[in-house]
Structures are given as structure tokens and as C-alpha cells.
Design an enzyme around this catalytic site. Structure first.
Site, PDB file in Angstrom:
ATOM      1  N   PHE A  51       0.812  -1.175  -0.076  1.00  0.00           N
ATOM      2  CA  PHE A  51      -0.207  -0.324  -0.136  1.00  0.00           C
ATOM      3  C   PHE A  51       0.960   1.097   0.071  1.00  0.00           C
ATOM      4  O   PHE A  51       2.003   1.142   0.514  1.00  0.00           O
ATOM      5  CB  PHE A  51      -0.857  -0.081   1.428  1.00  0.00           C
ATOM      6  N   ASP A  89       2.204  -5.887   7.640  1.00  0.00           N
ATOM      7  CA  ASP A  89       0.980  -4.989   7.434  1.00  0.00           C
ATOM      8  C   ASP A  89      -0.412  -5.778   7.081  1.00  0.00           C
ATOM      9  O   ASP A  89      -0.601  -6.319   6.099  1.00  0.00           O
ATOM     10  CB  ASP A  89       1.160  -3.862   6.343  1.00  0.00           C
ATOM     11  N   TYR A  93     -10.579  -0.269  10.621  1.00  0.00           N
ATOM     12  CA  TYR A  93     -11.609  -0.064   9.983  1.00  0.00           C
ATOM     13  C   TYR A  93     -11.975  -0.676   8.761  1.00  0.00           C
ATOM     14  O   TYR A  93     -12.931  -0.445   8.234  1.00  0.00           O
ATOM     15  CB  TYR A  93     -11.602   1.399   9.739  1.00  0.00           C
ATOM     16  N   LYS A  94     -11.349  -1.428   8.337  1.00  0.00           N
ATOM     17  CA  LYS A  94     -11.561  -2.220   7.153  1.00  0.00           C
ATOM     18  C   LYS A  94     -12.415  -3.408   7.564  1.00  0.00           C
ATOM     19  O   LYS A  94     -13.635  -3.203   8.046  1.00  0.00           O
ATOM     20  CB  LYS A  94     -10.368  -2.877   6.314  1.00  0.00           C
ATOM     21  N   ARG A 146     -12.604  -3.540  -7.230  1.00  0.00           N
ATOM     22  CA  ARG A 146     -12.432  -4.551  -6.202  1.00  0.00           C
ATOM     23  C   ARG A 146     -13.841  -4.911  -5.637  1.00  0.00           C
ATOM     24  O   ARG A 146     -14.766  -4.040  -5.220  1.00  0.00           O
ATOM     25  CB  ARG A 146     -11.710  -4.148  -5.246  1.00  0.00           C
TER      26      ARG A 146
END
Length: 386
Positions: free
Chosen positions: A112, A184, A209-210, A358
């Protein structure tokens, strides 16, 4: 097609299909009541005493232990430090580099963007050489030049394609080279078994938060292997990471446990939101969550193959379910427009420049019927772009 029972209800989906849980999923319907309980029943009544009388002060560690059950970490090794993912990653990378006096900081090129930015900043700050490699080249560098590597930074799931990286084999490779492993887990936590203890991972971070569902900007977590507690040296030395935070002494003395990764006063309401979101995940268990998300992804591909085999041929994610995480990526024309059209049809996804869409299969609130309807909506959205 694999059929599995629906795992949970009680999510405020707003009547839409959420296939963007790898960015931000919906809240549980009971979240407002939980926040009201804390705000009215604790904060309003006891103010600052809530830190001591209501367990607020211990929440970073208690929520961390709850997370540990999903990450394969024994108690006392995960803490929600109250920071963003970016600052937590910075803390972990610098600490990893301080553990090894070696010239190279190795980071996966497919990481990322934040990971790449922070790695570059850390390398500059500590006068290390930043080495950016992808895939087999990353592994080869560790195998051939690993004695130069201070820390190896990677993610178990590619945020674009969903392709998996094996935590166990890559961590073992780093360990053989004497490098510190930093993972990560932002696109893996809550949907993939990570088995951090079993794989002898050194440090790991991830966002709340994912797939974990903690809400917008939910604080990040940090995993610190117990064997490193006495030697790791975090650069962000805040008072909540002190061995005696309320002694208010001028010299920093790091806490003897995972609390040393804490910095300042944690964001209580965000911690409450994350804690509340974790309950159904922990109750379900990581292996059932993984099986559910895998089955939903396979269902999506089955429907897509029946309805639009031409789109199935545009799959950029691995076709083998065991080789990917919990999301799929398709290459479509004008992906940004397709995302907007899908949203108009009640299907929330996200695109990645220039031509990827996605689809994430969060196991608690996505159903097989929603997957079928999403494929139908996708077919219409892309048809209009051709």
C-alpha cells in the site's frame, strides 16, 4: 458452488450491498446504543474517573487481546495504541531498524502506498538504503543478500489484486537471514488466519476500520512478539507507554510489556466502536470467517462465469481461492464510471486507478443472494460502458 449458512445479522447496511468492506464496512445496528451507554452512563457521570473506574485506561490492551484471538497471538502481545495505521507503521519500522544495525530496509514494491512512503522516510531518517522489490525478487533479495537487511516489510494480501503472501514462509526466510519481519495486516485482519505466534512474526500492524469494522478512522493495532519486549525501542515515546505513566517523571522508562508501544491518551469512543465491532468476529472465529469469505468469492465467480464469461476473463486476482484474500479485482473499461453506476444500483464497491474494480466479501454481512444481485448489477454497469 459452495453453500454456507449466513453468519450474522444486525448490521446497518442501509438497504445496499456492501462489497467494499476492505475499505470501510457498515456499523452494527447496536453501535449507537453502545456509544450511548458509554457517553451517558460513564463519561457524563464520572468524567475523568472513567479512566480508572470503567476500565478505559486498560482498553488498548483488552481490545488488543480480543484482536489477538483473530490474529493467532497469545494475550499481552497486541495493543491498540490509539494511533493511525501510518503512525503505528512508522513506530514499528523504526523499532525494527533499531533492532538490527544493517544497511538495507527491504519493502515489497506492491505494498500500500503509505507503507512505501513511510519506509522511504524511515530509511532517510536512519540513514538506511531503501530496497524496493516485488514478488520473487523480494524473496531472492532476502535469500541472497539477507545479511544486509535490517527489516523486511510486506503484506499478506495485495491491496489491489488480493493475491496472498505466505506469512510463514516469508517470515522464516527473514529469520534465517537475521532480519526483522514487519507485516501490514490491514487487508487480512478479520478474514484470514495470520497465526502470528506460530509463524514467529516479530512485528505487525493493521487498521481497525476495514474488515474489523471499527468505523471511520478506527485506531490501528500493533503486534509485538513477547520475546522482543525487553529489547524493542519505539521512537514515539508517549506517556501512556511509560512504565509508570502517572508518576509524571521527566525521563522516559518504557513499560515492560506491550504497553511500551502506546503513546498518548487513546481515542476512547473510537476504541469503544472497535471493541464493539470485534465481538461477532471473535464469536464466529477466524477459520469460519475465512471459509465464509472464500465461499462468497467463489459464488461471485460462479455467477460471473454464468452471466458474463467475458468479464470473468478479466479477473486479475488469482483464480485459486487459497491464493487470495477476501477480495477480488476485475479489469473493466472506465472503472470509475462503473463504480458510480453500481452505487446507483445499490452495490458499493471501489475502484483502483486505472481500470480495476474490487469486490470484497466481508463474511458477517454479505450474503450469497447479494453476491448474485451484485453480479447482475455489474453486468448492466459494464454493458453501458462498452
Amino acid at each position: 458452488m459452495t453453500a454456507t449458512r449466513e453468519l450474522a445479522t444486525g448490521f446497518d447496511t442501509g438497504g445496499v450491498i456492501h462489497l467494499n468492506g476492505n475499505s470501510l464496512g457498515p456499523p452494527r445496528e447496536s453501535l449507537v446504543a453502545e456509544l450511548e451507554r458509554v457517553v451517558s452512563g460513564q463519561w457524563a457521570r464520572r468524567q475523568v474517573q472513567g479512566w480508572f473506574e470503567d476500565g478505559w485506561l486498560d482498553l488498548p490492551r483488552t481490545v488488543g487481546d480480543k484482536l489477538g484471538t483473530l490474529l493467532g497471538a497469545a494475550p499481552g502481545q497486541v495493543v491498540v495504541a490509539g494511533e493511525t495505521t501510518s503512525s503505528t507503521l512508522f513506530n514499528a519500522m523504526v523499532a525494527a531498524c533499531r533492532l538490527r544495525e544493517r544497511p538495507d530496509l527491504l519493502v515489497d514494491a506492491d505494498s500500500f502506498p503509505t507503507d512505501l512512503y513511510i519506509a522511504a522516510s524511515v530509511a532517510k531518517l536512519l540513514n538506511r538504503q531503501l530496497v524496493v522489490k516485488s514478488g520473487h525478487e523480494f524473496d531472492a533479495y532476502l535469500a541472497e543478500r539477507g545479511t544486509r537487511v535490517t527489516a523486511a516489510v510486506a503484506a499478506p494480501v495485495d491491496f489491489r489484486t488480493g493475491r496472498r503472501r505466505d506469512i510463514g514462509s516469508l517470515t522464516a526466510l527473514a529469520r534465517r537471514a537475521g532480519a526483522v519481519s514487519v507485516w501490514d495486516l490491514s487487508h487480512a485482519a478479520g478474514v484470514l488466519p495470520c497465526d502470528l505466534d506460530a509463524h514467529d512474526v516479530d512485528l505487525a500492524v493493521g487498521c481497525g476500520y476495514k474488515y474489523l469494522g471499527g468505523g471511520p478512522g478506527a485506531p490501528a493495532f500493533l503486534y509485538l512478539a513477547a520475546r522482543l519486549r525487553s529489547t524493542v525501542d519505539f521512537p514515539l515515546a508517549g506517556w501512556h507507554g511509560h512504565a509508570r505513566p502517572f508518576a509524571m517523571v521527566p525521563e522516559f522508562e518504557p513499560a515492560p510489556d506491550v504497553d511500551r508501544a502506546r503513546t498518548g491518551t487513546p481515542p476512547l469512543l473510537s476504541l469503544i466502536g472497535l471493541d464493539h465491532a470485534l465481538d461477532p468476529l471473535v464469536e464466529t472465529g477466524i477459520h469460519a470467517l475465512r471459509e465464509r469469505s472464500r465461499a462468497l468469492g467463489e459464488s461471485f465467480l460462479d455467477h460471473l462465469g454464468e452471466r458474463r464469461p467475458d468479464l470473468l476473463r478479466e479477473l486479475v486476482s488469482p483464480r485459486d481461492a487459497e491464493s487470495r484474500g477476501a477480495h477480488l479485482a476485475l479489469r473493466v473499461p472506465d472503472a470509475e464510471r462503473a463504480e458510480r453506476v453500481l452505487a446507483e444500483r445499490g452495490v458499493l464497491v471501489d475502484h483502483r486507478h486505472p481500470d480495476l474494480i474490487r469486490f470484497a466479501f466481508a463474511p458477517l454481512y454479505v450474503t450469497h443472494d447479494q453476491v448474485r444481485r451484485a453480479v447482475d448489477a455489474l453486468s448492466h454497469a459494464v454493458e453501458g460502458a462498452r
